[in-house]
Scaffold this motif. Structure first.
Motif, mmCIF file in Angstrom:
data_model
loop_
_atom_site.group_PDB
_atom_site.id
_atom_site.type_symbol
_atom_site.label_atom_id
_atom_site.label_comp_id
_atom_site.label_asym_id
_atom_site.label_seq_id
_atom_site.Cartn_x
_atom_site.Cartn_y
_atom_site.Cartn_z
ATOM 1 N N LEU A 165 -5.088 -3.581 -6.336
ATOM 2 C CA LEU A 165 -4.067 -3.081 -5.406
ATOM 3 C C LEU A 165 -2.701 -3.668 -5.776
ATOM 4 O O LEU A 165 -2.600 -4.845 -6.113
ATOM 5 N N ARG A 166 -1.662 -2.846 -5.719
ATOM 6 C CA ARG A 166 -0.317 -3.352 -6.031
ATOM 7 C C ARG A 166 0.651 -3.045 -4.891
ATOM 8 O O ARG A 166 0.520 -2.035 -4.210
ATOM 9 N N ASP A 167 1.649 -3.919 -4.727
ATOM 10 C CA ASP A 167 2.676 -3.716 -3.699
ATOM 11 C C ASP A 167 3.515 -2.488 -4.029
ATOM 12 O O ASP A 167 3.885 -2.273 -5.176
ATOM 13 N N GLY A 168 3.838 -1.720 -3.003
ATOM 14 C CA GLY A 168 4.751 -0.590 -3.159
ATOM 15 C C GLY A 168 5.994 -0.796 -2.310
ATOM 16 O O GLY A 168 6.455 -1.919 -2.139
ATOM 17 N N LYS A 169 6.505 0.286 -1.753
ATOM 18 C CA LYS A 169 7.726 0.227 -0.938
ATOM 19 C C LYS A 169 7.433 -0.463 0.395
ATOM 20 O O LYS A 169 6.292 -0.555 0.831
ATOM 21 N N ALA A 170 8.507 -0.872 1.061
ATOM 22 C CA ALA A 170 8.361 -1.436 2.403
ATOM 23 C C ALA A 170 9.596 -1.088 3.219
ATOM 24 O O ALA A 170 10.675 -0.882 2.672
ATOM 25 N N SER A 171 9.415 -0.988 4.525
ATOM 26 C CA SER A 171 10.540 -0.805 5.440
ATOM 27 C C SER A 171 10.346 -1.742 6.606
ATOM 28 O O SER A 171 9.222 -1.919 7.082
ATOM 29 N N HIS A 172 11.430 -2.360 7.041
ATOM 30 C CA HIS A 172 11.324 -3.347 8.119
ATOM 31 C C HIS A 172 12.164 -2.929 9.324
ATOM 32 O O HIS A 172 12.649 -3.770 10.070
ATOM 33 N N TYR A 173 12.345 -1.608 9.501
ATOM 34 C CA TYR A 173 13.154 -1.125 10.625
ATOM 35 C C TYR A 173 12.360 -1.214 11.930
ATOM 36 O O TYR A 173 11.169 -0.891 11.956
ATOM 37 N N PRO A 174 13.029 -1.621 13.017
ATOM 38 C CA PRO A 174 12.349 -1.673 14.316
ATOM 39 C C PRO A 174 11.745 -0.307 14.660
ATOM 40 O O PRO A 174 12.403 0.717 14.526
ATOM 41 N N GLY A 175 10.477 -0.315 15.061
ATOM 42 C CA GLY A 175 9.802 0.920 15.447
ATOM 43 C C GLY A 175 9.295 1.742 14.283
ATOM 44 O O GLY A 175 8.653 2.771 14.493
ATOM 45 N N ALA A 176 9.573 1.332 13.058
ATOM 46 C CA ALA A 176 9.184 2.127 11.887
ATOM 47 C C ALA A 176 8.850 1.227 10.700
ATOM 48 O O ALA A 176 9.110 1.585 9.561
ATOM 49 N N ALA A 177 8.268 0.061 10.974
ATOM 50 C CA ALA A 177 8.028 -0.903 9.892
ATOM 51 C C ALA A 177 6.691 -0.641 9.213
ATOM 52 O O ALA A 177 5.687 -0.349 9.883
ATOM 53 N N PHE A 178 6.677 -0.728 7.909
ATOM 54 C CA PHE A 178 5.426 -0.545 7.157
ATOM 55 C C PHE A 178 5.544 -1.222 5.797
ATOM 56 O O PHE A 178 6.646 -1.504 5.313
#
Ligand SMILES: [Zn+2]
Length: 284
Positions: A165-178
């Motif tokens: 498994l490898r790291d991909g994109k990330a988002s840290h926005y409130p209510g939409a973090a993944f």
């Protein structure tokens, strides 16, 4: 105006919420190149004229790397001799070009005093909105912890996670973090991932910032050096979670994991070979 590089103080001082610097420039958003203006959202009150302010240094995090802009205010440290004392409300902060100035988009209250060229060179006080910054730092750090938990389970071959498994994109926005992973994470791994995250947070691991050479970062970091990599000159800024995992990163973080509260794994979705794990932070 945008030619002078801004020192991003927040890269070294992630918990500094007030900072004195000077006013380098103030101009309406409409004076920026036509290609740059659309990078900014209209301010919440569209009746106010948006301005762009620059300074030699800033504690305002510029939107990027999955982390939103800081918001806050910029004021003079003391009124001018003729009594001008403007208050600039910062709505959005962007770095358009790595070698250029960080641009603070903001507004002045109607009928209130404004910064003009007369104030250029005077000392100003930057104050970031602390609850907003703390939430962004918690969400950002939680994304690293979740990624680290998944990485550790994957390499141990636990919970049905593929070992490659490898790291991909990330988002840290409130209510939409993944966080995304390249490879398939089974849906029933959620409880084990939650346990691993809880275990890391319970250890109250320290969060450290390092500036490494590109070679060192490339060798020691879990995820690769991509667009998120930032640093001074040839250095790469790296965030390290308790010595267990390092990531190239330009964002702000909490100092230790107990400040996160509880990191809640919300769900796992799989599409086109990529697994997207959503999460949020709640007070413990
Ligand atoms: Zn980070």
């Amino acid at each position: 105006m945008a030619d002078q590089r801004t020192d991003p103080v927040y890269h070294r001082e992630g918990q500094m919420y007030a900072h004195n610097t000077t006013l380098s420039s103030i101009a309406p958003l409409s004076s920026l190149p036509a290609s740059t203006q659309p990078l900014f959202k209209p301010p919440p009150d569209t009746t106010k004229t948006p301005y762009i302010l620059t300074s030699p240094s800033t504690i305002f995090h510029a939107q990027g790397g999955g982390q939103p802009s800081d918001v806050g205010t910029i004021t003079l440290t003391s009124p001018t001799p003729d009594g001008n004392d403007p208050k600039f409300t910062v709505h959005q902060v962007r770095k358009v070009d790595a070698s250029a100035a960080i641009l603070h988009l903001g507004t002045f209250a109607p009928e209130e005093p404004r910064f003009t060229d007369a104030e250029v060179g005077l000392e100003v006080k930057q104050a970031v909105d602390v609850p907003t910054r703390v939430l962004h730092s918690r969400l950002h750090t939680a994304g690293h912890v979740l990624g680290l938990a998944i990485h550790l389970l994957s390499r141990a071959g636990e919970a049905g996670l593929p070992r490659d498994l490898r790291d991909g994109k990330a988002s840290h926005y409130p209510g939409a973090a993944f966080v995304e992973n390249i490879g398939l994470i089974p849906g029933d791994a959620k409880a084990r991932i939650q346990d691993k995250v809880d275990e890391l947070v319970a250890q109250d691991l320290g969060v450290a910032i390092h500036f490494w050479t590109g070679e060192e970062a490339g060798t020691k970091c879990i995820s690769g050096l991509d667009g998120a990599a930032v640093g001074e000159g040839d250095e790469v800024r790296v965030v390290d979670i308790g010595g267990l995992g390092s990531y190239p990163c330009g964002g702000t973080h909490v100092a230790c994991l107990k400040e996160l509260g509880r990191v809640v794994v919300r769900g796992i979705k799989r599409q086109k070979g990529i697994s997207k794990v959503s999460y949020e932070v709640v007070d413990a």
